[in-house]
Every structure is written in C-alpha cells, then in structure tokens.
Design a protein around this motif. Structure first.
Motif, PDB file in Angstrom:
ATOM      1  N   VAL A 171       0.853  -1.179   0.000  1.00 50.90           N
ATOM      2  CA  VAL A 171       0.000   0.000   0.000  1.00 50.90           C
ATOM      3  C   VAL A 171       0.892   1.233   0.000  1.00 50.90           C
ATOM      4  O   VAL A 171       2.050   1.170   0.378  1.00 50.90           O
ATOM      5  CB  VAL A 171      -0.945   0.023   1.219  1.00 50.90           C
ATOM      6  CG1 VAL A 171      -1.952  -1.079   1.115  1.00 50.90           C
ATOM      7  CG2 VAL A 171      -0.168  -0.100   2.503  1.00 50.90           C
ATOM      8  N   MET A 172       0.311   2.370  -0.430  1.00 50.14           N
ATOM      9  CA  MET A 172       1.122   3.587  -0.511  1.00 50.14           C
ATOM     10  C   MET A 172       1.352   4.210   0.846  1.00 50.14           C
ATOM     11  O   MET A 172       2.418   4.733   1.122  1.00 50.14           O
ATOM     12  CB  MET A 172       0.405   4.600  -1.401  1.00 50.14           C
ATOM     13  CG  MET A 172       0.602   4.284  -2.840  1.00 50.14           C
ATOM     14  SD  MET A 172       0.935   5.713  -3.817  1.00 50.14           S
ATOM     15  CE  MET A 172       2.422   6.297  -3.155  1.00 50.14           C
ATOM     16  N   HIS A 173       0.324   4.191   1.690  1.00 46.54           N
ATOM     17  CA  HIS A 173       0.456   4.804   3.007  1.00 46.54           C
ATOM     18  C   HIS A 173       0.192   3.740   4.049  1.00 46.54           C
ATOM     19  O   HIS A 173      -0.828   3.065   4.022  1.00 46.54           O
ATOM     20  CB  HIS A 173      -0.564   5.940   3.170  1.00 46.54           C
ATOM     21  CG  HIS A 173      -0.520   6.924   2.057  1.00 46.54           C
ATOM     22  ND1 HIS A 173       0.441   7.906   1.974  1.00 46.54           N
ATOM     23  CD2 HIS A 173      -1.287   7.047   0.957  1.00 46.54           C
ATOM     24  CE1 HIS A 173       0.241   8.604   0.881  1.00 46.54           C
ATOM     25  NE2 HIS A 173      -0.796   8.112   0.238  1.00 46.54           N
ATOM     26  N   LYS A 174       1.122   3.623   4.991  1.00 49.54           N
ATOM     27  CA  LYS A 174       1.039   2.503   5.927  1.00 49.54           C
ATOM     28  C   LYS A 174       0.128   2.781   7.113  1.00 49.54           C
ATOM     29  O   LYS A 174      -0.129   1.894   7.909  1.00 49.54           O
ATOM     30  CB  LYS A 174       2.442   2.183   6.459  1.00 49.54           C
ATOM     31  CG  LYS A 174       3.458   1.985   5.369  1.00 49.54           C
ATOM     32  CD  LYS A 174       4.148   0.652   5.523  1.00 49.54           C
ATOM     33  CE  LYS A 174       5.125   0.386   4.418  1.00 49.54           C
ATOM     34  NZ  LYS A 174       4.476   0.011   3.177  1.00 49.54           N
ATOM     35  N   ASP A 175      -0.360   3.991   7.226  1.00 49.52           N
ATOM     36  CA  ASP A 175      -1.048   4.353   8.474  1.00 49.52           C
ATOM     37  C   ASP A 175      -2.528   4.648   8.268  1.00 49.52           C
ATOM     38  O   ASP A 175      -3.119   5.368   9.040  1.00 49.52           O
ATOM     39  CB  ASP A 175      -0.360   5.568   9.087  1.00 49.52           C
ATOM     40  CG  ASP A 175      -0.265   6.702   8.088  1.00 49.52           C
ATOM     41  OD1 ASP A 175       0.138   7.798   8.479  1.00 49.52           O
ATOM     42  OD2 ASP A 175      -0.593   6.475   6.908  1.00 49.52           O
TER      43      ASP A 175
END
Lengths: 368, 104
Positions: free
Chosen positions: A219-223
C-alpha cells in the motif's frame, strides 16, 4: 445636421487594418472579472472572426509550435505545478478530465471474506479496502475483463488476517497489515475431494508476481485505519486488486485532484496614490499590491505579485470607482497535479497525453 | 464528397469533442463547427462540420492530426524541460525554475 455629441459612422476615423484596437484585443485575449461576475468567458475561437478587419484569428500548427511554452514551478514526489502558455481552455480541460477519470491505476476490486466479526460490516470494509491507494505501477499490468482468468499479469492479491485477543485492549487495523501474496491466492475454491490433489484457488499464477513487478508491492500509506477490533474479534480476508479507470469508480482515479487556473492579471484603471494606496495594499490579503516611492514624498501603489490573486475582489469592494481591473489571461494555464497513485505527477501527465492521442487516433482510423 | 457533415462518435464525451471543436475552429477552411451531446446517459457526441468547399471528413481528419500534434508537443516540452533541468542542477530529485515555491 449633426446633433451635439453624435458622430456619424461615416465620420469615424479609420481603424488601422491588421491590428486590433485595444478594447477588442482585451476581449480576445483576456477574461475580465467584474465585481459581480466575469465577462468574455467564451472566447473568440472562430478563425474568421476578425476577417473584416484583415486579421486572421486562426492558429496554424506552426504558429502554435512557436508560441507554446511550458514552465515548471514546483515538482515534488506527489505534486507538480506547471504553467502551460499558448494553449486553449478546451485542451487544458481535456487533460484535466483525462487525469481525473481515464488514467488507469490499481485498486482492490474483489474481497473474499473468510471471517469478519469486527464492528465494520463486510461491504463497508470492502469499500474501505477499495479506496486504499496501492503502491503498484499500473503500466506493468493488464486490464482484466469479465471472463479472463486471474493471473499474475492482471491481479494483485493481498491478505489481511488480524485478530484481537480476549483480554487485550482494542486494536486498530492499519493498512500496512495488508500482506502481499506474490504467488497468488491461497483460498481454495473447491475443497479437494481426494487427499493430495492439487487444490484450485481463486487465481492461476504461473509464476511469482515478482517477475512482473520488480519491486515488492504494497500500500502507498502505511497508516490508514481500515477497521478497529474489540477483544475476541477477527478479520480474515483476501483482496484482489485489478486495473481500472476513474470513470468506472473513483477509487481508480490516480490524482488526489488535478486542477488549473488561468494566470491572473491586475491592471490599474487610474493612479492610486498616498493614503488610498496604503489602504489598497492593506485590503489585498494575498500581497498582490505594494507601495513604491515616487521621489517627492509621494507614494503610489503598483502590482507586485499578480499571480497570487485569488479573485476575492476585496480591492473592488466599498469603492465607488474601481481602481483596478482584474483579468485572466486566456491562454496561460497554471496546472496543478496532486498524485495519489504510485506514479509521480509528471508521468501521470505523460499518460494523460498518450490517452488523448489514442482517442484521436481511434477516430482517425474510423474515418479512414 | 460532402462539405457539410454530422459525425456521431460513440464512446466519447466533452473531453475529445471540445478539443476537436477548438482545433476545427482554428482551421480557415471551416465555416461552422460545433458539437452536442444528445443525451448525457448515452455515451456519444455529435460533431457537425461545415466547410467552405473541402470535404468535411478530410477537414476533421486534419483537425484530429493537429490535435495529436498539440498534445504530444505539450508533453515533449514538459519532458524536455524536466530532463534538462535535472542535468543542469545534477540533483537526484529535480528542483526547478529559480527555486520558486509559489504558495497561492
């Protein structure tokens, strides 16, 4: 007998041929933004508009080639701001529309739920997963149409298996817990009838997906929060991502957004000096105006940064006579592209251009 | 050879039609051109071209070729600009044009 203040058309001084008078030039090249609404918004596009004045309004390709310019103002990994000068709103808008809805990306399309005892209902969870941006270059993958077999060239498989143990506090499921499965689906479509039989899964990968995409996918953003689990709750699912375009569903749109605005131009209609000048500079919160000293103690307002004008029209408010005229230059576009996909913004623009070319080629081949 | 024709293009919308209409207007052989979308639910667009004598089909084809050139030129300019400034500045991630960070 001529009335006072009336000039017959036959007595008018000759308009010089070959050059437009100033007011027509403004009408042709600028959008004037009055206090209530803009005027001249459509633009004079017809090539023969000024034929009676001897002026050719057409732009043959050679002249376009000479006058066209691009300037890049800001470029980061996610965002690009650049100027296109010499192009028309129709083409700039075509690029914007293509960037938003026709440049492809990868997004989760099918979610196979094994276990979901979380407070987030199946379909809402699947919707959230679909909207999560993936770090996968769509140029490496092919489209998957209805009856295609899911293989490593058209599907990316992710697995999510999280549980919150009894007695432990609430758990937040973040997007980095989506695990990439490079060898394809691990869920079996049919239970094997004989022991040791090759089990049929939901995908048919003939090799590892690492060969298609040289780097690991994720995924691009882990959060990004996907769900929250209370004690004793579990989520177990497998998600398949495919290539698509924004027209079908907004999850496949590669840009956070892409927009353009025309270059502002601020022109003084009368000289603004002294106290008025200070008030004018103060009124404009964007810092468009500034004071210059004229020498003999006089101060005059001038346009320092027209690009910052946001058309708030504060400078026109509360005055009986407009000190300035707010205009937009018709063929100068300030484009901003914010990329939300794995692809950097300049590559997105190149892809958008390719798509416009493809559309034209398709119609050309149909006409031939 | 017809000088006035109506072309109905399937699977197209304002994106292509408005751009083609603009490029057609710039051609001095065209006396009238316009597009309309008969119904927004049906994905097709009608482009009408009237010329001063030439075949409408040829004029439309030329306009489409010109549009392809316009598009590829904008891309070429941008790519060329980015590549040349990278070489000039020798930075890993390109920094540009007077290091202007214009906040608007």
């Amino acid at each position: 007998m001529t009335k006072k203040g009336f000039t017959s058309a036959l007595d008018m001084p000759d308009v010089p041929m070959g050059k437009l008078p100033d007011h027509l030039e403004v009408q042709r090249t600028r959008v004037v933004c009055k206090a209530d609404a803009p005027i001249n918004t459509e633009g004079i596009q017809y090539s023969g508009s000024y034929a009676t004045m001897g002026i050719d309004n057409s732009t043959p390709l050679e002249r376009f080639r000479k006058n066209f310019k691009v300037e890049v103002i800001r470029l980061t990994e996610d965002e690009m701001e650049f100027d296109m000068i010499g192009i028309d709103a129709a083409i700039a808008n075509a690029f914007r529309r293509i960037l938003i809805s026709e440049v492809p990306t990868m997004a989760i399309e099918r979610v196979f739920m094994v276990d979901n005892t979380s407070p987030i209902v199946d379909e809402v969870l699947a919707h959230r997963l679909g909207l999560t941006p993936l770090d996968a270059d769509p140029r490496l993958f092919e489209y998957m149409s209805g009856h295609d077999v899911a293989n490593e060239r058209n599907t990316i498989v992710f697995k999510l298996h999280v549980s919150c143990k009894k007695g432990s506090p609430r758990l937040t499921v973040k997007s980095d817990q989506l695990e990439w499965l490079p060898d394809g689906s691990k869920l079996h479509e049919v239970a094997p009838s004989l022991p040791g039989e090759q089990q049929k899964t939901y995908t048919s990968f003939s090799g590892s997906q690492m060969e298609v995409s040289k780097k690991p996918l994720g995924v691009m953003h882990k959060d990004i929060t996907i769900a929250r689990l209370g004690p004793g709750q579990t989520i177990e699912l497998e998600a398949h991502a495919v290539k698509g375009i924004g027209k079908v569903h907004a999850k496949w749109s590669p840009v956070a957004t892409a927009w353009y605005r025309m270059l502002p131009e601020v022109v003084f209609l009368k000289e603004v000096k002294g106290e008025e000048a200070v008030q004018l500079v103060d009124k404009c919160k964007q810092g468009v105006f500034d004071i210059e000293d004229l020498g003999n103690g006089e101060r005059r307002a001038f346009v320092k940064n027209p690009r910052a004008c946001t058309l708030c029209r504060e400078c026109l408010r509360g005055v009986s006579e407009d000190p300035v005229e707010l205009r937009r230059v018709r063929d100068h576009f300030i484009f901003t592209i914010e990329s939300a996909a794995a692809v950097p913004p300049e590559v997105l623009f190149t892809e958008a251009v390719k798509i416009l070319e493809e559309k034209c080629e398709r119609v050309i081949s149909e006409l031939s | 050879m017809k000088a006035c024709q109506l072309f109905s293009v399937i699977d197209e919308d304002h994106t292509l039609a408005n751009s083609v209409r603009f490029v057609l207007n710039q051609d001095p052989r065209v006396s009238f051109c316009g597009y309309s979308i008969p119904h927004p639910s049906d994905n097709n667009v009608n482009i009408r071209v009237q010329t001063t004598g030439d075949s409408a089909k040829d004029v439309l084809k030329d306009a489409l070729h010109d549009l392809v050139q316009c598009a590829s030129m904008s891309d070429l300019h941008l790519t060329h600009l980015l590549l040349s400034s990278r070489q000039h500045n020798q930075l890993k991630r390109w920094k540009l044009m007077n290091n202007f960070l214009v906040s608007i």
